[in-house]
Design a protein around this motif. Sequence first.
Motif, PDB file in Angstrom:
ATOM      1  N   GLY A 155       7.470 -10.753  -9.369  1.00 24.91           N
ATOM      2  CA  GLY A 155       7.548  -9.911  -7.995  1.00 24.91           C
ATOM      3  C   GLY A 155       6.399  -8.839  -7.868  1.00 24.91           C
ATOM      4  O   GLY A 155       6.056  -8.639  -6.569  1.00 24.91           O
ATOM      5  N   LEU A 156       6.963  -7.421  -7.862  1.00 26.03           N
ATOM      6  CA  LEU A 156       6.009  -6.212  -7.616  1.00 26.03           C
ATOM      7  C   LEU A 156       4.455  -6.296  -7.193  1.00 26.03           C
ATOM      8  O   LEU A 156       4.262  -5.991  -6.463  1.00 26.03           O
ATOM      9  CB  LEU A 156       6.419  -4.728  -8.257  1.00 26.03           C
ATOM     10  CG  LEU A 156       8.140  -4.688  -7.979  1.00 26.03           C
ATOM     11  CD1 LEU A 156       8.571  -3.214  -9.283  1.00 26.03           C
ATOM     12  CD2 LEU A 156       8.750  -4.424  -5.995  1.00 26.03           C
ATOM     13  N   ARG A 157       4.178  -7.225  -8.660  1.00 28.24           N
ATOM     14  CA  ARG A 157       3.097  -7.461  -8.756  1.00 28.24           C
ATOM     15  C   ARG A 157       2.528  -8.393  -8.086  1.00 28.24           C
ATOM     16  O   ARG A 157       1.090  -8.671  -6.615  1.00 28.24           O
ATOM     17  CB  ARG A 157       2.601  -7.707  -9.800  1.00 28.24           C
ATOM     18  CG  ARG A 157       2.496  -6.659 -11.169  1.00 28.24           C
ATOM     19  CD  ARG A 157       1.923  -7.225 -12.597  1.00 28.24           C
ATOM     20  NE  ARG A 157       1.559  -5.761 -13.472  1.00 28.24           N
ATOM     21  CZ  ARG A 157       2.080  -6.338 -14.499  1.00 28.24           C
ATOM     22  NH1 ARG A 157       2.030  -7.934 -15.068  1.00 28.24           N
ATOM     23  NH2 ARG A 157       1.853  -5.415 -15.145  1.00 28.24           N
ATOM     24  N   LEU A 158       3.541  -9.480  -7.360  1.00 29.49           N
ATOM     25  CA  LEU A 158       3.008 -10.560  -6.476  1.00 29.49           C
ATOM     26  C   LEU A 158       2.641  -9.769  -5.130  1.00 29.49           C
ATOM     27  O   LEU A 158       2.101  -9.945  -4.134  1.00 29.49           O
ATOM     28  CB  LEU A 158       4.274 -11.475  -6.168  1.00 29.49           C
ATOM     29  CG  LEU A 158       3.656 -12.994  -5.263  1.00 29.49           C
ATOM     30  CD1 LEU A 158       2.588 -13.744  -6.199  1.00 29.49           C
ATOM     31  CD2 LEU A 158       5.072 -13.361  -4.907  1.00 29.49           C
ATOM     32  N   ARG A 159       3.974  -8.599  -5.129  1.00 34.97           N
ATOM     33  CA  ARG A 159       4.054  -7.992  -3.208  1.00 34.97           C
ATOM     34  C   ARG A 159       2.048  -7.576  -3.267  1.00 34.97           C
ATOM     35  O   ARG A 159       2.180  -7.196  -2.230  1.00 34.97           O
ATOM     36  CB  ARG A 159       4.654  -7.395  -3.218  1.00 34.97           C
ATOM     37  CG  ARG A 159       5.990  -8.425  -3.121  1.00 34.97           C
ATOM     38  CD  ARG A 159       6.879  -7.498  -3.073  1.00 34.97           C
ATOM     39  NE  ARG A 159       7.430  -6.588  -1.944  1.00 34.97           N
ATOM     40  CZ  ARG A 159       8.432  -5.222  -2.095  1.00 34.97           C
ATOM     41  NH1 ARG A 159       9.626  -5.061  -3.061  1.00 34.97           N
ATOM     42  NH2 ARG A 159       8.131  -4.455  -1.269  1.00 34.97           N
ATOM     43  N   GLY A 160       1.800  -6.747  -4.170  1.00 34.17           N
ATOM     44  CA  GLY A 160       0.519  -6.300  -4.762  1.00 34.17           C
ATOM     45  C   GLY A 160      -0.596  -6.345  -3.799  1.00 34.17           C
ATOM     46  O   GLY A 160      -1.219  -5.758  -3.627  1.00 34.17           O
ATOM     47  N   VAL A 161      -0.639  -8.107  -4.757  1.00 33.43           N
ATOM     48  CA  VAL A 161      -2.027  -9.264  -4.749  1.00 33.43           C
ATOM     49  C   VAL A 161      -1.751  -9.323  -3.043  1.00 33.43           C
ATOM     50  O   VAL A 161      -3.337  -9.273  -2.354  1.00 33.43           O
ATOM     51  CB  VAL A 161      -1.741  -9.784  -5.345  1.00 33.43           C
ATOM     52  CG1 VAL A 161      -2.343 -11.537  -4.689  1.00 33.43           C
ATOM     53  CG2 VAL A 161      -1.707 -10.044  -7.515  1.00 33.43           C
ATOM     54  N   GLY A 162      -0.525  -9.271  -2.371  1.00 35.11           N
ATOM     55  CA  GLY A 162      -0.273 -10.122  -1.141  1.00 35.11           C
ATOM     56  C   GLY A 162      -0.958  -8.562  -0.597  1.00 35.11           C
ATOM     57  O   GLY A 162      -1.569  -8.927   1.230  1.00 35.11           O
ATOM     58  N   GLU A 163      -0.839  -7.425   0.068  1.00 37.24           N
ATOM     59  CA  GLU A 163      -1.373  -6.657   0.143  1.00 37.24           C
ATOM     60  C   GLU A 163      -2.192  -5.708   0.108  1.00 37.24           C
ATOM     61  O   GLU A 163      -3.022  -5.539   0.848  1.00 37.24           O
ATOM     62  CB  GLU A 163       0.153  -5.506  -0.041  1.00 37.24           C
ATOM     63  CG  GLU A 163       1.753  -6.127   1.146  1.00 37.24           C
ATOM     64  CD  GLU A 163       3.141  -5.391   0.628  1.00 37.24           C
ATOM     65  OE1 GLU A 163       2.434  -3.776   0.232  1.00 37.24           O
ATOM     66  OE2 GLU A 163       3.405  -5.567   0.824  1.00 37.24           O
ATOM     67  N   ALA A 164      -2.413  -5.655  -1.274  1.00 38.86           N
ATOM     68  CA  ALA A 164      -3.626  -4.955  -1.456  1.00 38.86           C
ATOM     69  C   ALA A 164      -4.368  -5.512  -2.426  1.00 38.86           C
ATOM     70  O   ALA A 164      -4.820  -5.208  -3.833  1.00 38.86           O
ATOM     71  CB  ALA A 164      -3.540  -3.522  -1.698  1.00 38.86           C
ATOM     72  N   PRO A 165      -5.458  -6.411  -2.658  1.00 38.70           N
ATOM     73  CA  PRO A 165      -5.888  -7.680  -4.069  1.00 38.70           C
ATOM     74  C   PRO A 165      -6.580  -6.476  -4.785  1.00 38.70           C
ATOM     75  O   PRO A 165      -7.115  -6.988  -5.754  1.00 38.70           O
ATOM     76  CB  PRO A 165      -5.856  -8.766  -2.952  1.00 38.70           C
ATOM     77  CG  PRO A 165      -5.807  -8.603  -1.544  1.00 38.70           C
ATOM     78  CD  PRO A 165      -5.520  -7.251  -1.056  1.00 38.70           C
ATOM     79  N   ASP A 166      -7.561  -5.683  -3.722  1.00 39.65           N
ATOM     80  CA  ASP A 166      -8.186  -4.839  -4.543  1.00 39.65           C
ATOM     81  C   ASP A 166      -7.818  -4.013  -5.236  1.00 39.65           C
ATOM     82  O   ASP A 166      -8.284  -3.848  -6.531  1.00 39.65           O
ATOM     83  CB  ASP A 166      -9.374  -4.410  -3.185  1.00 39.65           C
ATOM     84  CG  ASP A 166     -10.526  -5.735  -2.488  1.00 39.65           C
ATOM     85  OD1 ASP A 166     -10.028  -6.407  -3.366  1.00 39.65           O
ATOM     86  OD2 ASP A 166     -10.658  -5.100  -2.004  1.00 39.65           O
ATOM     87  N   ALA A 167      -7.234  -2.960  -4.809  1.00 41.22           N
ATOM     88  CA  ALA A 167      -6.100  -2.608  -5.419  1.00 41.22           C
ATOM     89  C   ALA A 167      -5.178  -3.110  -6.406  1.00 41.22           C
ATOM     90  O   ALA A 167      -5.241  -2.025  -7.754  1.00 41.22           O
ATOM     91  CB  ALA A 167      -5.198  -1.393  -4.864  1.00 41.22           C
TER      92      ALA A 167
END
Length: 290
Positions: A155-167
Amino acid sequence: MFFDSDLLMSALRALTPILLAALGGAICERAGVFNIGLEGMMLMGCFTAVTTSWFTGSPWLGVLAAALAAAAYSLILAVGTVTLRGDAVVLGVAMNLLAVGLTSFLLRTIFGVQGTFDDPSLAGLPLIGGLSPLAYLSWAAVAVASVMLSRHVWGLRLRGVGEAPDAAATLGVSPAKYKYAAVLLSGVLCGLAGAQLALGNVTLFTENMTAGRGWIAVVAVMLGRALPLGVLLAALLFGLAEAAGFRLQGLGLPQQATDAAPYVVTLGALFLTTARRRRRVRPSSTGAAS
């Protein structure tokens, strides 16, 4: 009395399909995919659940087939937005329109009827305490989604993909895989929502029987800020509005007026939410200018 246990049970039955679809939309939102194709996915789930249940005699096979069919249908959105980088809004609207036409065509082709398919041999979902098992599953899904999105690494990675995909990509996380997984999971949940609507709330299929519930689920995602608990509260509001509409119809109000109750609540909730956000933005912008 207007407010009683029967009204609550009716609200919980109306809540379930909206909640399941809205959870799917919230997961997509966390992955950075704005999914307004929930209506079409739900409708495909409705038709597949009824068709499979009628041919096999098993409502549970109907539920499974509905989840798989809606997941397969969601690939249109996944491929179009993630792989081909198309506009999610345009694709979602197209999916909703396609589902209406496709299910109407298949209804005439497979069952030879137009409008509604209703057969006494059609097996519906069993009830436990007046509710189908999918209702209890939807509540459990809220708890699971809350934990997964806030504490689990996926879930944390999913949120990261949604908020900052390049990062996220620089850390070795594939945004495309997570977006595909989110869209497919939303398809499964919308398929379950369609199965609940067609085999849990009623036991039939009617053309365009979702009747805007997918759009209400989209609004629930917005009101709940894509948080599982917030989505639950928003879906409960709409479920209560739909149940109240049925109760008012029994008291003699015109059906057209009572059917509009959930949508009136939807518009009112959107208006209040928009007004509140504007009030929050104005002070901050004024302070920045000074």
